[in-house]
Design an enzyme around this catalytic site. Structure first.
Site, PDB file in Angstrom:
ATOM      1  N   TYR A 144       0.865  -1.180   0.000  1.00 44.51           N
ATOM      2  CA  TYR A 144       0.000   0.000   0.000  1.00 44.51           C
ATOM      3  C   TYR A 144       0.897   1.223   0.000  1.00 44.51           C
ATOM      4  O   TYR A 144       1.520   1.552   1.008  1.00 44.51           O
ATOM      5  CB  TYR A 144      -0.920  -0.033   1.214  1.00 44.51           C
ATOM      6  CG  TYR A 144      -1.804   1.183   1.403  1.00 44.51           C
ATOM      7  CD1 TYR A 144      -2.047   2.086   0.374  1.00 44.51           C
ATOM      8  CD2 TYR A 144      -2.425   1.429   2.631  1.00 44.51           C
ATOM      9  CE1 TYR A 144      -2.850   3.190   0.559  1.00 44.51           C
ATOM     10  CE2 TYR A 144      -3.240   2.522   2.827  1.00 44.51           C
ATOM     11  CZ  TYR A 144      -3.446   3.407   1.788  1.00 44.51           C
ATOM     12  OH  TYR A 144      -4.249   4.517   1.974  1.00 44.51           O
ATOM     13  N   LYS A 173      -1.535  -1.236  -4.093  1.00 43.28           N
ATOM     14  CA  LYS A 173      -2.492  -0.142  -4.182  1.00 43.28           C
ATOM     15  C   LYS A 173      -1.675   1.132  -4.262  1.00 43.28           C
ATOM     16  O   LYS A 173      -0.992   1.507  -3.304  1.00 43.28           O
ATOM     17  CB  LYS A 173      -3.413  -0.100  -2.963  1.00 43.28           C
ATOM     18  CG  LYS A 173      -4.338   1.119  -2.961  1.00 43.28           C
ATOM     19  CD  LYS A 173      -5.010   1.323  -1.613  1.00 43.28           C
ATOM     20  CE  LYS A 173      -5.796   2.639  -1.591  1.00 43.28           C
ATOM     21  NZ  LYS A 173      -6.345   2.949  -0.250  1.00 43.28           N
ATOM     22  N   VAL A 216      -9.154   0.881  -5.443  1.00 38.84           N
ATOM     23  CA  VAL A 216      -9.639   0.878  -4.060  1.00 38.84           C
ATOM     24  C   VAL A 216     -10.228   2.259  -3.820  1.00 38.84           C
ATOM     25  O   VAL A 216      -9.502   3.255  -3.807  1.00 38.84           O
ATOM     26  CB  VAL A 216      -8.506   0.575  -3.071  1.00 38.84           C
ATOM     27  CG1 VAL A 216      -9.050   0.534  -1.637  1.00 38.84           C
ATOM     28  CG2 VAL A 216      -7.825  -0.747  -3.419  1.00 38.84           C
TER      29      VAL A 216
END
Length: 305
Positions: A144, A173, A216
């Site tokens: 992330y 992400k 996301v």
């Protein structure tokens, strides 16, 4: 190079699910309302749920609270969509310990945030992510990357090195909002099964055009049909329709920027009657011009009378 993991399962619109609480000060998680939110987003089309991402206020809860709530999410989701778990600890040993507890819940993947506040070297970040991945070898791991919140960005070469060296690190992400960065991450990992998700709601369409597998999106808590429509129409080949959905979403999402992060997500959910509860203190609800700006954007989009 093919992966032994079901990376194909990582795609579409993943919601960083909001965490309803009973009280802003004590921040006790309301499991019943959390389960209602799980049903709502699944029934309205999301392709995955991220427990304790940034908009889930992961930094406000201790490990036991997060594990208890994630267990409830996994049970309520009941395999209908993949469930991811967010790890945001700065200290490597704590990140490893929490990731191992999440893996025991049979989550589909663990998302690990680049250590925030401090600024580790590239080699230190490599070792941090490898330690977490090595601790849960049978669970998929996502990087992330959120430069705006962590305070820095790992280099693309380091991310590529981690992806190639750790078999179970199978995606990222990317919340940089930088399409060039996202496209380069896709290019650098093109030879392995590696899923690149956009982490900014406003760039879902361009990210898909570059080869991202999905996004996301915090706004899919409140507007799942709209956000999922960007992805679904793109997959169907209706690029004009996908872009129209993105164009409709962006003013709503951008109106949140005037509010304190991440209060705006719950503010909008509550304006829509979703009973999301307050943000955990010290984050306070939006008011004044910030609140009125969000209301105006929601009205313009047809989401508020």
């Amino acid at each position: 190079m093919a992966s032994k993991f079901d990376v194909e399962r990582l795609k579409g619109i993943v919601v960083p699910i909001i965490t309803p609480v009973t009280d802003a000060y004590d921040g006790k998680i309301d499991i019943a309302r959390l389960c209602d939110q799980v049903d709502y987003v699944i029934e309205h089309g999301v392709d995955g749920i991220l427990a304790f991402g940034s908009n889930s206020e992961f930094y406000m809860f201790d490990d036991d609270e997060m594990i208890e709530a994630t267990r409830a999410i996994v049970e309520r989701a009941a395999g209908r969509v993949p469930v991811f778990f967010g790890v945001g600890h700065i200290r490597t040993s704590k990140a490893v310990a929490l990731a191992k507890r999440a893996a025991e819940l049979n989550v589909d993947a663990v998302s690990v945030l680049t250590p925030m506040f401090i600024h580790p070297t590239e080699e230190a970040n490599y070792h941090h992510f490898k330690a977490v991945a090595d601790a849960i070898p049978d669970t998929m791991v996502l990087i992330y990357s959120n430069p705006g919140r962590a305070g820095y960005a790992m280099t693309r070469n380091t991310i590529s090195r981690i992806a190639h060296d750790c078999e179970n690190i199978v995606g990222i992400k990317d919340s940089s909002g930088d399409i060039t960065n996202l496209q380069e991450l896709i290019r650098l990992t093109d030879d392995i099964d590696f899923a690149v998700f956009a982490g900014k709601d406003t760039v879902v369409f361009p990210a898909l055009c570059c080869g991202a597998v999905g996004a996301v999106c915090s706004t899919s808590n409140m507007y799942p049909e709209l956000v999922c429509g960007i992805y679904d129409k793109f997959v169907e080949g209706d690029y004009k329709g996908s872009l129209e959905y993105q164009t409709k979403l962006n003013p709503i999402r951008l109106s949140q920027d005037a509010a304190s992060f991440p209060a705006a997500t719950k503010d909008m959910a509550n304006l829509m009657g979703m009973n999301a509860g307050p943000s955990v203190l010290p984050t306070e609800p939006a008011d004044g011009a910030a609140l009125e700006g969000m209301k105006a954007a929601m009205r313009a989009g047809g989401y508020l009378d």
